[in-house]
Scaffold this motif. Structure first.
Motif, PDB file in Angstrom:
ATOM      1  N   VAL A 163      -5.640   2.922  19.860  1.00  0.00           N
ATOM      2  CA  VAL A 163      -6.845   3.604  19.400  1.00  0.00           C
ATOM      3  C   VAL A 163      -7.942   3.319  20.420  1.00  0.00           C
ATOM      4  O   VAL A 163      -8.106   2.188  20.887  1.00  0.00           O
ATOM      5  CB  VAL A 163      -7.245   3.096  17.992  1.00  0.00           C
ATOM      6  N   GLY A 164      -8.699   4.352  20.767  1.00  0.00           N
ATOM      7  CA  GLY A 164      -9.813   4.180  21.700  1.00  0.00           C
ATOM      8  C   GLY A 164     -10.857   3.239  21.124  1.00  0.00           C
ATOM      9  O   GLY A 164     -11.140   3.277  19.927  1.00  0.00           O
ATOM     10  N   GLU A 165     -11.435   2.408  21.966  1.00  0.00           N
ATOM     11  CA  GLU A 165     -12.381   1.401  21.472  1.00  0.00           C
ATOM     12  C   GLU A 165     -13.723   1.991  21.045  1.00  0.00           C
ATOM     13  O   GLU A 165     -14.439   1.382  20.270  1.00  0.00           O
ATOM     14  CB  GLU A 165     -12.587   0.291  22.491  1.00  0.00           C
ATOM     15  N   THR A 166     -14.069   3.193  21.522  1.00  0.00           N
ATOM     16  CA  THR A 166     -15.314   3.833  21.107  1.00  0.00           C
ATOM     17  C   THR A 166     -15.016   4.909  20.077  1.00  0.00           C
ATOM     18  O   THR A 166     -14.185   5.785  20.304  1.00  0.00           O
ATOM     19  CB  THR A 166     -16.060   4.440  22.308  1.00  0.00           C
ATOM     20  N   VAL A 167     -15.683   4.801  18.935  1.00  0.00           N
ATOM     21  CA  VAL A 167     -15.569   5.791  17.866  1.00  0.00           C
ATOM     22  C   VAL A 167     -16.947   6.403  17.662  1.00  0.00           C
ATOM     23  O   VAL A 167     -17.954   5.871  18.134  1.00  0.00           O
ATOM     24  CB  VAL A 167     -15.049   5.155  16.555  1.00  0.00           C
TER      25      VAL A 167
END
Length: 193
Positions: free
Chosen positions: A179-183
């Protein structure tokens, strides 16, 4: 004689305070959600339980819509265990990443805001603190607002790096899916007096 005098001394400031404050309530159609990415696909988690306490001056909605500071305090709380990603496995991994066992609530408290009148409503910045995963940070969220039949609709989004809150983005399949660290936290809140 002392007890009635004491009761009156306590009651008068309370009555005066409640007459100069107005509580705005979050309407059922309000939404808050998180959009993110992974090495496989994008995803969305919806907040199933959002609680907002918004205190405003009398006629606060009209003040905000005209570009004035009519709102006095804001506190938004989200039950982190009620974030729903539409997938049981994703829910489990997200709850683990958010450290839900020890941090049941995501909490935003407004400290100040700027607001200015625009063409189709108002724009501004919501300054405050966000508590997430046991870490509290100061943040600034750009937002827009507009009047809707006596109500106030506030929308906005905020990019949030999970690592800033000591959260480890979920991984699956032995690290193959990340999962990408920036949401991006997004909201569409409707408030009525």
């Amino acid at each position: 004689k002392t007890l009635p005098t004491l009761a009156l001394t306590v009651a008068l400031p309370l009555v005066a305070w409640t007459s100069i404050q107005e509580l705005l309530t979050l309407q059922p159609e309000s939404k808050l959600w998180v959009d993110g990415t992974s090495t496989v696909r994008s995803w969305t988690c919806k907040a199933g339980d959002v609680d907002a306490v918004v205190e405003a001056a009398p006629n606060g909605i009209a003040q905000v819509v005209s570009g004035e500071k009519g709102v006095k305090t804001v506190r938004v709380r989200v039950q982190s265990e009620k974030l729903d990603c539409g997938n049981g496995t994703m829910n489990e991994h997200m709850r683990k990443a958010l450290k839900v066992d020890n941090n049941k609530v995501i909490d935003f408290k407004l400290s100040d805001y700027q607001v200015s009148k625009g063409g189709d409503g108002v724009t501004g910045t919501l300054n405050g603190t966000l508590q997430l995963g046991g870490v509290t940070k100061t943040i600034a969220i750009p937002a827009t607002g507009k009047g809707e039949g006596g109500a106030l609709r506030v929308t906005g989004s905020y990019p949030l790096n999970m690592k800033d809150y000591d959260l480890k983005p979920p991984t699956l399949m032995f690290g193959r899916i990340k999962v990408g660290e920036t949401v991006t936290v997004k909201f569409d809140l409707l408030l009525k007096s």
